[in-house]
Design an enzyme around this catalytic site. Structure first.
Site, PDB file in Angstrom:
ATOM      1  N   LYS A 203       0.856  -1.175   0.000  1.00 52.15           N
ATOM      2  CA  LYS A 203       0.000   0.000   0.000  1.00 52.15           C
ATOM      3  C   LYS A 203       0.900   1.236   0.000  1.00 52.15           C
ATOM      4  O   LYS A 203       1.437   1.627   1.027  1.00 52.15           O
ATOM      5  CB  LYS A 203      -0.903   0.000   1.233  1.00 52.15           C
ATOM      6  CG  LYS A 203      -2.259   0.706   1.018  1.00 52.15           C
ATOM      7  CD  LYS A 203      -2.166   2.183   0.672  1.00 52.15           C
ATOM      8  CE  LYS A 203      -1.915   3.024   1.905  1.00 52.15           C
ATOM      9  NZ  LYS A 203      -1.936   4.502   1.607  1.00 52.15           N
ATOM     10  N   GLU A 279       9.191   1.314  11.369  1.00 47.09           N
ATOM     11  CA  GLU A 279      10.253   2.321  11.275  1.00 47.09           C
ATOM     12  C   GLU A 279       9.550   3.661  11.295  1.00 47.09           C
ATOM     13  O   GLU A 279       8.918   4.054  10.316  1.00 47.09           O
ATOM     14  CB  GLU A 279      11.079   2.114   9.997  1.00 47.09           C
ATOM     15  CG  GLU A 279      12.444   2.791  10.052  1.00 47.09           C
ATOM     16  CD  GLU A 279      12.469   4.124   9.358  1.00 47.09           C
ATOM     17  OE1 GLU A 279      12.168   5.137  10.034  1.00 47.09           O
ATOM     18  OE2 GLU A 279      12.788   4.160   8.167  1.00 47.09           O
ATOM     19  N   CYS A 313      13.138  10.792   7.705  1.00 47.05           N
ATOM     20  CA  CYS A 313      12.918  10.445   9.110  1.00 47.05           C
ATOM     21  C   CYS A 313      14.164  10.620   9.976  1.00 47.05           C
ATOM     22  O   CYS A 313      14.058  10.858  11.171  1.00 47.05           O
ATOM     23  CB  CYS A 313      12.378   9.026   9.216  1.00 47.05           C
ATOM     24  SG  CYS A 313      13.350   7.806   8.319  1.00 47.05           S
ATOM     25  N   GLU A 410       8.610  15.843  15.389  1.00 49.59           N
ATOM     26  CA  GLU A 410       9.155  15.628  14.048  1.00 49.59           C
ATOM     27  C   GLU A 410       8.414  16.550  13.078  1.00 49.59           C
ATOM     28  O   GLU A 410       7.223  16.376  12.823  1.00 49.59           O
ATOM     29  CB  GLU A 410       8.988  14.170  13.622  1.00 49.59           C
ATOM     30  CG  GLU A 410       9.613  13.889  12.270  1.00 49.59           C
ATOM     31  CD  GLU A 410       9.471  12.437  11.849  1.00 49.59           C
ATOM     32  OE1 GLU A 410      10.455  11.868  11.346  1.00 49.59           O
ATOM     33  OE2 GLU A 410       8.373  11.879  12.026  1.00 49.59           O
TER      34      GLU A 410
END
Length: 512
Positions: A203, A279, A313, A410
């Protein structure tokens, strides 16, 4: 879809030429449907969604919108291919040959993949064609070489029995991948699971469907059997949730935000307790010590924070600088940031393209406003760039404290927080104060400092005097709220294997 002009030709970009009178021709978008059991098909509902070029805000194509029923069809195809198909039963060397052919086709279609990434998510074309897309064929070749080296162990048991272990593919895998590195993440997930003999449903992020569908086409062309790779485009709360919760998926691998990672883990736990690897987010520190070369440290800090528009990330968005060189480093970074070119991602001089979409663009700007409100000092940037497209100036704050949102959250954008420290102990403490633990960087010429600090920071990968240095053989994955499980390296292969023990008696043994 009709071809569109972008200002420069593919050949001229590759050759480093820029001329406003030369025109790039964007190829027709060939694949917009779901890829299930080796065929491109419409979604059951017939619904579509738009994917947009973030540099122009123009619609590129309408993509089939998969839902629960489409995921179910894809899982059935993957289940059939695993339970009865050739891929899990094929000798590893034969799987490796097909994977190498897949890598060959990626190399042959390098430019088209690079263009698709650039128009779909605003990535800089020169980086795509020279670094990002070439790296994914290397990833496939690395795991192609591992496909025939999956071995169990012989066990010496304490009684009159002998035993051995088999390493078997885990089954049907669900891969939910993010939008910041669409092709790289597709292959990062596929390569080890293909080598293990698994089948899969992928996906892709709704913001970045084009490269996943193109790669599925190349996989079939390479000879990967029908049903082994299935791609369902759609939205996270429908198609993504259906993958995470499906009873016939044996393992789910997710890369994305910590918030969504919780939902994936929850869905997996409340369905069939499938194994999960996550992750997730990061708030990675880059620690620069007094003995560093100021010019080189400034380059590293900018690259660590601003690469890929900050949409990465492991971005080193917290830069901790020892007080002895702080003022010189700030001056050098401002100087260098002024030369950081933000603009058309097809222009070879561009260092930073647009944020992926309007939602992300507005999120980044809201964090910049938050930094100002909470008392951080804006050194440079902080504003939108251009009237059209989702461009934001590279932004640096100083006087940032650990409790500010820009230091804790983040941001996933070109925003750097500068922090001053005195001692090694303070640097270690502040590096670890975050809830995340994905990556960290250390800049020093003192080996003792490098060793001590790298062993003290709780993060999955530590870069010393470098940053964003990824390799197929080097595992990456997080501590704390950055998740668990590894990508890259043989540790990634282990996620898609199950250990089975076999025990038999030894008859007529001397001790019977």
């Amino acid at each position: 879809m009709k071809e569109r002009d972008r200002g420069i030709s593919m050949a001229d970009v590759s050759n480093g030429k820029t001329n406003s009178k030369i025109y790039r021709r964007i190829p027709n978008i060939k694949f917009t449907k779901l890829f299930i059991n080796g065929d491109f098909v419409d979604s059951i509902s017939g619904k579509t969604f738009e994917t947009t070029d973030p540099s122009s805000e123009e619609v590129i194509a309408k993509i089939a919108e998969g839902d629960v029923e489409d995921v179910d069809l894809a899982v059935k195809a993957a289940r059939q291919a695993f339970d009865h198909g050739s891929w899990p039963r094929m000798p590893g060397c034969e799987r490796g040959k097909i994977m190498n052919k897949f890598a060959d086709l990626i190399d042959e279609n390098l430019e088209e993949l690079a263009v698709l990434e650039t128009i779909d998510v605003g990535k800089v074309f020169s980086f795509e064609i020279n670094v990002d897309i070439p790296s994914i064929s290397k990833e496939l070749r690395y795991f192609a070489g591992a496909a025939d080296k999956i071995h169990g162990k012989t066990l010496k048991l304490s009684s009159e029995f002998q035993g051995y272990t088999l390493l078997e593919p885990i089954g049907v895998v669900g891969h939910i991948i993010p939008w910041n590195f669409p092709s790289a993440m597709f292959v990062l997930k596929c390569a080890p699971s293909l080598a293990a003999g698994c089948t899969m449903v992928i996906k892709p992020a709704e913001q970045a469907p084009l490269s996943a569908l193109y790669l599925a086409h190349l996989a079939k062309k390479a000879g990967i059997p029908n049903g082994v790779i299935n791609v369902v485009t759609g939205f996270g709360h429908t198609a993504g949730l259906a993958v995470a919760s499906h009873m016939c998926i044996d393992c789910v691998s997710f890369t994305g935000s910590t918030e969504v990672g919780r939902l994936v883990m929850q869905a997996a736990a409340t369905s069939n307790l499938k194994t999960v690897s996550l992750e997730l987010g990061g708030k990675s520190p880059l620690i620069i010590f007094d003995d560093s070369n100021v010019d080189q440290a400034a380059d590293l800090a900018l690259f660590g924070s601003l690469a890929n528009k900050g949409e990465i990330c492991v971005c080193s968005s917290r830069v901790l600088v020892q007080e002895g060189i702080y003022d010189k480093l700030v001056e050098k970074m401002i100087e260098k940031t002024k030369t950081w070119v933000v603009g058309d991602p097809f222009d070879p001089s561009t260092r930073q393209g647009p944020q992926v979409d309007k939602k992300q663009y507005e999120k980044v700007l809201s964090y910049i406003d938050s930094g100002k409100r909470e008392g951080a000092s804006l050194l440079i940037g902080g504003k939108p760039r251009r009237e059209k497209g989702y461009y934001i100036e590279p932004t640096i704050f100083e006087n940032v404290t650990d409790d500010m949102l820009i230091a804790k959250d983040e941001i996933f954008g070109p925003v750097m927080s500068l922090m001053k420290f005195k001692t090694i102990e303070e640097a270690i403490e502040r590096a670890n104060v975050t809830a995340y633990g994905l990556a960290a960087g250390i800049v020093t010429n003192d080996l003792n400092i490098a060793n001590r600090v790298s062993r003290s920071i709780r993060a999955g990968i530590i870069w010393i005097n470098c940053y964003h240095n990824f390799d197929s053989g080097c595992p990456i994955g997080g501590y704390k709220m950055s998740g668990f499980g590894k990508d890259h390296g043989m540790e990634a292969l282990e996620k898609y294997l199950k250990t089975k023990a076999v025990v038999t008696p030894i008859y007529n043994s001397p001790w019977l």
